[in-house]
Design a protein around this motif. Structure first.
Motif, PDB file in Angstrom:
ATOM      1  N   LEU A 203      12.066   3.278  15.575  1.00 21.40           N
ATOM      2  CA  LEU A 203      11.553   3.658  16.894  1.00 21.40           C
ATOM      3  C   LEU A 203      11.076   2.440  17.670  1.00 21.40           C
ATOM      4  O   LEU A 203      11.324   2.310  18.868  1.00 21.40           O
ATOM      5  CB  LEU A 203      10.376   4.633  16.735  1.00 21.40           C
ATOM      6  N   MET A 204      10.392   1.532  16.961  1.00 19.08           N
ATOM      7  CA  MET A 204       9.886   0.336  17.631  1.00 19.08           C
ATOM      8  C   MET A 204      11.045  -0.472  18.194  1.00 19.08           C
ATOM      9  O   MET A 204      10.957  -1.031  19.286  1.00 19.08           O
ATOM     10  CB  MET A 204       9.090  -0.533  16.644  1.00 19.08           C
ATOM     11  N   VAL A 205      12.137  -0.522  17.435  1.00 25.31           N
ATOM     12  CA  VAL A 205      13.315  -1.246  17.917  1.00 25.31           C
ATOM     13  C   VAL A 205      13.856  -0.565  19.169  1.00 25.31           C
ATOM     14  O   VAL A 205      14.179  -1.211  20.163  1.00 25.31           O
ATOM     15  CB  VAL A 205      14.402  -1.302  16.822  1.00 25.31           C
ATOM     16  N   GLN A 206      13.922   0.758  19.102  1.00 22.11           N
ATOM     17  CA  GLN A 206      14.489   1.495  20.239  1.00 22.11           C
ATOM     18  C   GLN A 206      13.710   1.304  21.523  1.00 22.11           C
ATOM     19  O   GLN A 206      14.294   1.270  22.598  1.00 22.11           O
ATOM     20  CB  GLN A 206      14.504   2.986  19.917  1.00 22.11           C
ATOM     21  N   VAL A 207      12.390   1.211  21.430  1.00 15.56           N
ATOM     22  CA  VAL A 207      11.613   1.046  22.653  1.00 15.56           C
ATOM     23  C   VAL A 207      11.457  -0.428  23.012  1.00 15.56           C
ATOM     24  O   VAL A 207      10.715  -0.779  23.919  1.00 15.56           O
ATOM     25  CB  VAL A 207      10.226   1.723  22.564  1.00 15.56           C
ATOM     26  N   GLY A 208      12.152  -1.283  22.266  1.00 16.48           N
ATOM     27  CA  GLY A 208      12.219  -2.685  22.668  1.00 16.48           C
ATOM     28  C   GLY A 208      10.997  -3.502  22.354  1.00 16.48           C
ATOM     29  O   GLY A 208      10.608  -4.364  23.138  1.00 16.48           O
ATOM     30  N   ILE A 209      10.370  -3.235  21.221  1.00 18.61           N
ATOM     31  CA  ILE A 209       9.247  -4.077  20.843  1.00 18.61           C
ATOM     32  C   ILE A 209       9.757  -5.151  19.892  1.00 18.61           C
ATOM     33  O   ILE A 209      10.304  -4.838  18.823  1.00 18.61           O
ATOM     34  CB  ILE A 209       8.130  -3.241  20.187  1.00 18.61           C
ATOM     35  N   PRO A 210       9.643  -6.417  20.266  1.00 15.50           N
ATOM     36  CA  PRO A 210      10.153  -7.480  19.397  1.00 15.50           C
ATOM     37  C   PRO A 210       9.349  -7.568  18.107  1.00 15.50           C
ATOM     38  O   PRO A 210       8.156  -7.255  18.095  1.00 15.50           O
ATOM     39  CB  PRO A 210       9.990  -8.743  20.247  1.00 15.50           C
TER      40      PRO A 210
ATOM     41  N   ALA B  76       9.935   7.120   4.126  1.00 22.98           N
ATOM     42  CA  ALA B  76      10.972   7.436   5.105  1.00 22.98           C
ATOM     43  C   ALA B  76      10.401   7.385   6.512  1.00 22.98           C
ATOM     44  O   ALA B  76      11.050   6.899   7.449  1.00 22.98           O
ATOM     45  CB  ALA B  76      11.546   8.819   4.820  1.00 22.98           C
ATOM     46  N   ALA B  77       9.171   7.877   6.653  1.00 20.21           N
ATOM     47  CA  ALA B  77       8.543   7.873   7.972  1.00 20.21           C
ATOM     48  C   ALA B  77       8.349   6.451   8.464  1.00 20.21           C
ATOM     49  O   ALA B  77       8.538   6.153   9.642  1.00 20.21           O
ATOM     50  CB  ALA B  77       7.208   8.608   7.917  1.00 20.21           C
ATOM     51  N   GLU B  78       7.976   5.553   7.552  1.00 18.33           N
ATOM     52  CA  GLU B  78       7.778   4.159   7.968  1.00 18.33           C
ATOM     53  C   GLU B  78       9.098   3.524   8.387  1.00 18.33           C
ATOM     54  O   GLU B  78       9.148   2.742   9.334  1.00 18.33           O
ATOM     55  CB  GLU B  78       7.118   3.357   6.840  1.00 18.33           C
ATOM     56  N   GLU B  79      10.160   3.886   7.669  1.00 15.65           N
ATOM     57  CA  GLU B  79      11.481   3.423   8.084  1.00 15.65           C
ATOM     58  C   GLU B  79      11.765   3.844   9.523  1.00 15.65           C
ATOM     59  O   GLU B  79      12.193   3.042  10.358  1.00 15.65           O
ATOM     60  CB  GLU B  79      12.558   4.033   7.168  1.00 15.65           C
TER      61      GLU B  79
ATOM     62  N   ALA C 252       1.900  -3.491  11.929  1.00 14.36           N
ATOM     63  CA  ALA C 252       0.655  -3.658  11.195  1.00 14.36           C
ATOM     64  C   ALA C 252      -0.503  -4.014  12.120  1.00 14.36           C
ATOM     65  O   ALA C 252      -1.633  -4.160  11.678  1.00 14.36           O
ATOM     66  CB  ALA C 252       0.827  -4.743  10.133  1.00 14.36           C
ATOM     67  N   ASP C 253      -0.208  -4.143  13.425  1.00 16.09           N
ATOM     68  CA  ASP C 253      -1.276  -4.512  14.366  1.00 16.09           C
ATOM     69  C   ASP C 253      -2.044  -3.285  14.825  1.00 16.09           C
ATOM     70  O   ASP C 253      -1.545  -2.167  14.813  1.00 16.09           O
ATOM     71  CB  ASP C 253      -0.661  -5.185  15.598  1.00 16.09           C
TER      72      ASP C 253
ATOM     73  N   MET D 200      -6.848   2.707  14.581  1.00  9.83           N
ATOM     74  CA  MET D 200      -5.733   2.988  13.674  1.00  9.83           C
ATOM     75  C   MET D 200      -4.605   2.011  13.951  1.00  9.83           C
ATOM     76  O   MET D 200      -4.295   1.730  15.101  1.00  9.83           O
ATOM     77  CB  MET D 200      -5.212   4.410  13.926  1.00  9.83           C
ATOM     78  N   LYS D 201      -3.993   1.544  12.875  1.00 10.81           N
ATOM     79  CA  LYS D 201      -2.843   0.671  13.071  1.00 10.81           C
ATOM     80  C   LYS D 201      -1.723   1.457  13.744  1.00 10.81           C
ATOM     81  O   LYS D 201      -1.599   2.668  13.560  1.00 10.81           O
ATOM     82  CB  LYS D 201      -2.343   0.162  11.719  1.00 10.81           C
ATOM     83  N   VAL D 202      -0.908   0.731  14.485  1.00 10.92           N
ATOM     84  CA  VAL D 202       0.173   1.384  15.208  1.00 10.92           C
ATOM     85  C   VAL D 202       1.095   2.116  14.236  1.00 10.92           C
ATOM     86  O   VAL D 202       1.551   3.231  14.503  1.00 10.92           O
ATOM     87  CB  VAL D 202       0.947   0.342  16.035  1.00 10.92           C
ATOM     88  N   ARG D 203       1.303   1.509  13.079  1.00 13.69           N
ATOM     89  CA  ARG D 203       2.179   2.141  12.099  1.00 13.69           C
ATOM     90  C   ARG D 203       1.644   3.518  11.726  1.00 13.69           C
ATOM     91  O   ARG D 203       2.371   4.516  11.717  1.00 13.69           O
ATOM     92  CB  ARG D 203       2.291   1.291  10.838  1.00 13.69           C
ATOM     93  N   ASP D 204       0.328   3.571  11.462  1.00  8.07           N
ATOM     94  CA  ASP D 204      -0.260   4.835  11.023  1.00  8.07           C
ATOM     95  C   ASP D 204      -0.162   5.903  12.102  1.00  8.07           C
ATOM     96  O   ASP D 204       0.029   7.081  11.807  1.00  8.07           O
ATOM     97  CB  ASP D 204      -1.717   4.625  10.617  1.00  8.07           C
TER      98      ASP D 204
END
Lengths: 707, 287
Positions: free
Chosen positions: A138-145, A130-133, A152-153, A110-114
Motif C-alpha cells: 500500500l505504501m508503494v501504491q500511494v507513492g511513499i519512498p 501477511a498484513a504487513e506485506e 516503522a516511523d 502508533m507507528k504507521v505500520r501498526d
C-alpha cells in the motif's frame, strides 16, 4: 460515461443538529447516486452541509446531530437501517473516508505500520505477517519512498503531504469500493495538493474505486471529477457532468461561484463576482429558494416557493425557476460587474527593501545557551513598491513570505539588510518612531476571527487607532462612521461585537481599522485565504476599489498565484527564503521563466474542465526542503524538473548559485536555464509514461526524486 | 460622505466585563454555590447578632446533646457550639477576604513581571517551582515555625500558597494573549504598550483568574481548617472551624455530634466555592 448500476444511492437525506439553541438543519433533503468507478464532487462553501452529508452517509454524525430521514443504499442495502455492528463492517472496508487534516487523523503514538495493519486485520483475518506485506504494498501504491523504513516511523516523522498519503493508504487498505475524501488537500501546499490529486486520479483509474470528493475549490473539481453536485444551504442546487455544469451552469449560485473564482486565463481588470449577503442561517426554516436573497434576478415566486431539483434529458439536474424549462441562465446583471480600470501607478518608490535577511535561532542549545543552528527565513530579498502599486508575493508555506510582512511592519527586526520608507531607514526603529512609522504602513491578517479583540465592539476597535492619537470624541465618532461606510458596512454596526459577523464582514472591519490611520501602504498577509470564495471576491474587490479611491499601495502576500495575480500588478515568487522570479503579473503567469513558477502555475487547478484536460501538468515530487538546511547553490535543484535530477549535464545547478538577473521589461529570474520548462515536454523527460498514458487528464510530466 | 450630524450615535466604548461575568454566574451550579457561600458568610458576619451566647461563655454542662437551648449542643467547657461555629466562620471570612486577594495580587504582579524579560521569567518561574513543591500544609508548618502559630500564620500561608497559582496563570494567559493577532494589530495601529496591556491583554486573560479566585477561596478555607486542626492555626480559645474540628476529635467517644456542625460547614464552603469556580469556568472559558 458508463451505465453501470449505482454503487451508492442517497435518497432524501435529512440531518439535523439539536443544539441548546434550537435545531440546525444542516442537510435538508439531499439525493444523489454514485456509479462504480466514478469521481463525484460535492461542492459548496463552509456551512453548506457538504461534510455533514458525507458523515451522514456512514451514519457517523455525532451528537447532537442526527440523521432524521432518508436512505443510503449501498448495493441496494440501506446503510442507515443497519446496526452499529453491521455498519462497522462497511466502514473502512467497503466505504472508507479520508479527512482534511491528515496529521490530526493519525494516532501520534502508533507507528504507521501498526495503524495500517490494524485497519487490514479489523476486516480481514489474514495474519499479521501477511498484513504487513500488504502494508508495504500500500505504501508503494500511494507513492511513499522507502516504505520499509517509513513503516516503522511514527506519524510525527511525516510531513503533511506524506501523512495524507498514509491516510489514503489506510483508506485503501481493504480495497474499498467507495472513498469519501473530505477536503483532502485543503491543508496542503499547492504543489503537494497536485501530487495528492494525481494520486487520487491514478487510484481511481487503476482500481476503479469510486470517489466522493468534498471540496470548496472548483479548480480541483475541474481537474479530477466526472460529476459535480453543488450544495447550498443544505441542499443540492445543481448536479451534472462536470464539463456540462461548468460550461453552462443552470443555477445562479453555480454561475456566481464560477465568476467569483480568480482565474489565470481571465484578464486582470475584470472584477470578480461578489455575491452579496451571506448564506441563510440554517436555524430557521427557509422560505422559498435559499439563494433568492442573493440573486438579483430572483422574482416573486423564488421567495415563496422552493424549486425542485429537476433533471433534464442530458442528466443535468438543477433547482431553479429561471431554468425550469431548460432555458439557459442569463448572466449575472452586468451592473455588478463594473470593470475595474487598471490603476496607473507612479514610478516613485514608496518602500524599498534591499538584501533583507532574517535568521531565527533554531536547533538545540549548547551548554552556554547558544543555539546550534540558525534558520534563514528570509535570505537576501530585495524589491521595491512604488506609490499606488500592488506587489504580489507568492510562495508555499515556509518560504518566508510572512516573515517579510513582519519585518516591514517592524514586528520583527531584520538580521541584515535595509528597509527604507520614502528614503528613510525603518529596519531598527525605537518604539515611538515605530508608532509614527506605522501610521503609514498597516497590516491585514489572514484570520479575521483572531485579529479583532472579542471583548471590544467593532466601533471601539476601529476607533482605537484614532483615540490613541488623541482625536476628540466627536471626530472619532464621525471618522468611524466614515470608515465603516467606506468598507461597505452600515455605521450602526459599531455597537456590535465581532462574533456577530461573518468572516468577510470581519475582514472588512479589520480593513477599516487599518485605514483609520490613513496609511499609504497596506501589507495583506494571506488576507483572503481564510475566506469562502464568494466572500473572498468581496474582499478582493474592496481592496482594489480602495486602491483606486485612496491611492494605496499594497504588498499582497498569498499562496494562490491566481488570486495574487488578480490583485497585484507585479508578482514576486519566493522559494525557501529567496526570490526566484519577479515581473509583471500577466507576463509571469503567461510565460514563466523559472521552473518553480512554471510548476506552481501548473499545480493550481483552474475551474475549467476543458483547460484542465488539455494543459500539461508538471507534478513536482518531494517536499519543500527545510530552511534549516537548504540545498546548496540553486535551492530548487532538488525538485527541479529541468535540473540535475533529470539532466546529468546540469551539475552546475548544484554547484553554482544562479543570481537574480534582469531579463528585459522589468522581469528578473534566478535560474541557469530560464524559460526552458515551457518549451513543451521532451519525450526523454517523461520519467513515468505509464501514468501519463493511463490518465485521461492530459499529459503529465512526472518528476521523480532521485534517492 | 459629508458630516451633517446625521451620523447615528455610536457606542464606541467597549462594554466592560459585567456581561461576561454575569453569564459566568448564570449557570445552575454557580448560583447554588453563591447562595451557600452567601448564607454561610452572612451567618459569620452577623454572628454577634444571631449567636445566642458568647463563644467564650462557659455554661452549666459540658457535652450536652443538641437541644432547643443549644442547637448544636455544648463543648467540653459547656460553651455553646452553635455560637462557636458562627464565630468560627468569621476566621474563614477573614482568611478569604484578606489572604486570597493579597496572594492573588502578588502573584499577578510576579506573573506580569515574568513577561517583561526572559531572565526575570526564569528567576520567577524557578521560584514558583520551589514554592509549588511544598504542599500547603508543609508550608503552613514552616510559616508557623517561623512566626509562631496563630491567625497571622494562616494568612501568610494562604497568601503564599496562592502566589504561584496566580503567577503561573497570569503569565501563561498573558503569553497566549500576546501572541494573538489582535494584540499585534493593536501594536501595528500604534496602541502604546500600557494601553495594549490594559485594554487588550488583561481583559481577555482575566477569565481564568476569576475562576482561579473561586477555587483559591475554597483552598483558603481548607488551609485554615487544616492548620487549625493540627494546632498551628487559629489559637484557642478563639473558635475557628478547623480548631473546633480538632477538639471534637479528642472527644469523639463522649460527644459524637460535636464534630458534625464544623465539618458540615467546612465541607459546604469548599463545595460551594468549587461550584462557583466550575460555573464560572463553563460560562467564561469554554466558548
Amino acid at each position: 460515461m458508463n451505465d453501470t448500476a449505482p454503487v451508492l444511492e442517497v435518497e432524501n437525506l435529512v440531518t439535523t443538529f439539536h443544539t441548546g439553541e434550537g435545531p440546525v438543519n444542516a442537510v435538508r433533503g439531499v439525493s444523489f447516486s454514485l456509479r462504480a468507478g466514478e469521481t463525484m464532487a460535492l461542492v459548496g462553501e463552509s456551512g453548506s452541509g457538504k461534510s455533514v452529508t458525507a458523515l451522514s452517509l456512514l451514519n457517523m454524525v455525532r451528537r447532537p446531530g442526527r440523521v432524521e430521514e432518508g436512505r443510503v443504499l449501498f448495493h441496494g442495502v440501506d446503510l442507515l437501517g443497519m446496526s452499529e455492528n453491521e455498519l462497522r463492517s462497511i466502514r473502512g472496508k467497503s466505504i472508507s473516508v479520508v479527512f482534511q487534516d491528515p496529521t490530526g487523523s493519525l494516532n501520534p503514538l502508533m507507528k504507521v505500520r501498526d495503524q495500517l495493519v490494524e485497519t487490514i486485520l479489523a476486516h480481514r483475518p489474514i495474519g499479521r505477517a501477511a498484513a504487513e506485506e500488504e502494508a508495504i504494498e500500500l505504501m508503494v501504491q500511494v507513492g511513499i519512498p522507502d516504505p520499509h523504513a517509513r513503516l516503522a516511523d511514527y506519524p510525527l516523522a511525516f510531513s503533511g503531504g506524506m501523512s495524507q498519503r498514509v491516510m489514503i493508504a489506510i483508506a485503501l487498505a481493504n480495497n474499498p469500493e467507495v472513498i469519501i475524501a473530505d477536503e483532502p488537500t485543503t491543508a496542503l501546499d499547492v504543489t503537494i495538493q497536485a501530487q495528492i490529486l494525481e494520486l487520487l486520479v491514478t487510484l481511481n483509474k487503476e482500481r476503479g474505486t469510486s470517489v466522493i470528493l468534498i471540496t470548496h475549490n472548483l479548480g480541483i473539481v475541474a481537474r479530477v471529477c466526472d460529476r459535480i453536485a453543488v450544495m447550498y444551504a443544505g441542499k443540492i442546487v445543481e448536479e451534472g457532468e462536470t464539463s456540462v455544469v461548468f460550461s453552462s451552469p443552470k443555477h445562479p449560485y453555480t454561475r456566481d461561484l464560477l465568476g467569483a473564482t480568480p482565474r489565470l486565463d481571465h484578464p486582470r481588470d475584470r472584477e470578480l463576482v461578489a455575491i452579496k449577503g451571506r448564506p441563510p442561517t440554517l436555524r430557521t426554516p427557509i422560505q422559498g429558494c435559499s439563494y433568492a436573497a442573493r440573486d438579483p434576478l430572483a422574482f416573486d415566486r423564488c421567495f415563496v416557493q422552493s424549486p425542485e431539483l429537476l433533471r433534464d434529458g442530458e442528466g443535468h439536474a438543477h433547482a431553479c425557476f429561471l431554468t425550469e424549462h431548460g432555458e439557459s441562465l442569463p448572466p449575472r446583471p452586468e451592473s455588478i460587474l463594473l470593470p475595474l480600470t487598471q490603476a496607473q501607478h507612479s514610478q516613485t518608490p514608496l518602500l524599498e527593501v534591499t538584501n533583507l535577511v532574517k535568521e531565527y535561532p533554531a536547533g538545540g542549545r549548547t551548554l552556554f545557551g547558544k543555539y546550534r543552528k540558525s534558520l534563514h527565513a528570509v535570505d537576501g530579498v530585495s524589491f521595491r513598491i512604488n506609490i499606488g502599486e500592488t506587489v504580489g508575493l507568492v510562495g508555499e508555506s515556509g518560504c518566508g513570505k510572512s516573515t517579510i510582512a513582519k519585518l516591514i511592519l517592524g514586528i520583527e527586526e531584520p538580521t541584515a539588510g535595509s528597509i527604507t520608507y520614502e528614503g528613510v531607514e525603518t529596519g531598527h526603529l525605537g518604539a515611538r518612531a515605530r508608532r509614527d512609522f506605522n501610521k503609514n504602513v498597516q497590516l491585514i491578517f489572514q484570520n479575521p476571527m483572531s485579529s479583532l479583540n472579542p471583548r471590544m465592539t467593532v466601533g471601539a476597535a476601529v476607533a482605537e487607532p484614532l483615540r490613541v492619537r488623541g482625536a476628540s470624541p466627536a471626530d472619532v465618532q464621525q471618522r468611524v462612521a466614515e470608515l465603516l461606510e467606506m468598507v461597505g458596512m452600515d455605521p450602526s454596526v459599531g455597537e456590535r461585537y465581532p462574533h456577530e459577523f461573518s468572516g468577510g464582514q470581519r475582514q472588512r472591519i479589520v480593513i477599516a481599522r487599518a485605514l483609520a490611520v490613513d496609511p499609504r501602504l497596506i501589507v495583506c498577509d494571506e488576507a483572503v485565504a481564510a475566506l469562502d470564495v464568494s466572500l473572498q471576491a468581496q474582499v478582493i474587490n474592496l481592496i482594489r476599489e480602495l486602491q483606486m479611491k485612496l491611492g494605496l499601495s499594497y504588498l499582497f502576500i498569498g499562496h494562490d498565484i491566481a488570486t495574487v495575480r488578480h490583485v497585484a500588478s507585479r508578482i514576486m515568487v519566493m522559494y525557501l527564503g529567496e526570490v526566484v522570479e519577479s515581473g509583471p503579473s500577466e507576463e509571469i503567469t503567461a510565460r514563466p521563466l523559472h521552473p518553480y513558477t512554471a510548476s506552481l502555475l501548473s499545480a493550481v487547478p483552474e475551474p475549467d474542465p476543458e483547460v484542465e484536460a488539455s494543459r500539461e501538468r508538471i507534478i513536482l515530487t518531494g517536499e519543500v526542503p527545510t530552511p534549516l538546511n537548504p540545498p546548496s547553490a540553486c535551492r530548487f535543484h532538488t525538485r527541479c524538473p529541468i535540473g540535475p535530477l533529470f539532466r546529468e549535464d546540469r551539475s552546475v545547478c548544484a554547484t553554482e548559485k544562479p543570481e537574480l538577473r534582469t531579463v528585459g521589461d522589468g522581469r528578473e529570474v534566478a535560474c541557469h536555464f530560464p524559460g526552458e520548462l515551457l518549451v513543451g515536454p521532451s519525450e526523454a523527460d517523461l520519467a513515468e509514461k505509464r501514468l501519463a498514458a493511463g490518465s485521461e487528464l492530459g499529459p503529465v510530466r512526472r518528476v521523480q526524486r532521485a534517492s | 460622505m459629508t458630516a451633517q450630524g446625521a451620523i447615528p450615535t455610536l457606542a464606541i466604548r467597549s462594554r466592560g466585563r459585567g456581561r461576561g461575568l454575569f453569564r459566568g454566574l448564570r449557570s445552575v451550579e454557580s448560583v447554588i454555590g453563591l447562595i451557600i457561600v452567601a448564607v454561610i458568610f452572612a451567618l459569620g458576619l452577623l454572628a454577634p447578632i444571631i449567636a445566642p451566647y458568647s463563644p467564650y461563655a462557659q455554661g452549666s454542662g459540658s457535652f450536652l446533646p443538641p437541644s432547643p437551648d443549644h442547637w448544636f449542643g455544648t463543648d467540653e467547657f459547656g460553651r455553646d457550639l452553635f455560637s462557636r461555629v458562627l464565630y468560627g466562620i468569621r476566621q474563614d471570612v477573614i482568611v478569604g477576604a484578606v489572604a486570597v486577594p493579597i496572594g492573588a495580587i502578588l502573584g499577578m504582579l510576579l506573573g506580569l513581571a515574568s513577561t517583561l524579560a526572559w531572565w526575570l521569567d526564569t528567576v520567577i518561574q524557578r521560584g514558583f517551582d520551589v514554592s509549588l513543591a511544598f504542599t500547603s500544609l508543609v508550608m503552613g508548618v514552616t510559616v508557623a515555625a517561623i512566626i509562631g502559630p496563630g491567625l497571622p500564620a494562616v494568612l501568610i500561608t494562604v497568601a503564599f500558597v496562592n502566589i504561584p497559582l496566580f503567577g503561573r496563570l497570569t503569565r501563561n494567559a498573558l503569553r497566549s494573549q500576546q501572541a494573538r493577532d489582535y494584540v499585534t494589530a493593536g501594536r501595528v495601529v500604534g496602541v502604546p504598550p500600557i494601553r495594549l496591556l490594559l485594554r487588550h491583554v488583561l481583559p481577555n486573560s482575566i477569565d481564568a483568574l476569576v475562576v482561579q479566585a473561586a477555587l483559591s477561596l475554597s483552598l483558603a478555607v481548607f488551609i485554615e481548617g487544616a492548620m487549625s486542626f493540627v494546632g498551628i492555626g487559629v489559637k484557642l480559645p478563639e473558635p475557628s472551624l478547623g480548631s473546633l474540628l480538632r477538639t471534637s476529635i479528642n472527644f469523639l467517644a463522649q460527644a459524637p455530634t460535636y464534630a458534625i456542625p464544623p465539618m458540615l460547614v467546612v465541607t459546604a464552603l469548599v463545595l460551594a466555592f468549587n461550584l462557583v469556580g466550575d460555573g464560572l469556568n463553563k460560562g467564561l472559558l469554554k466558548r
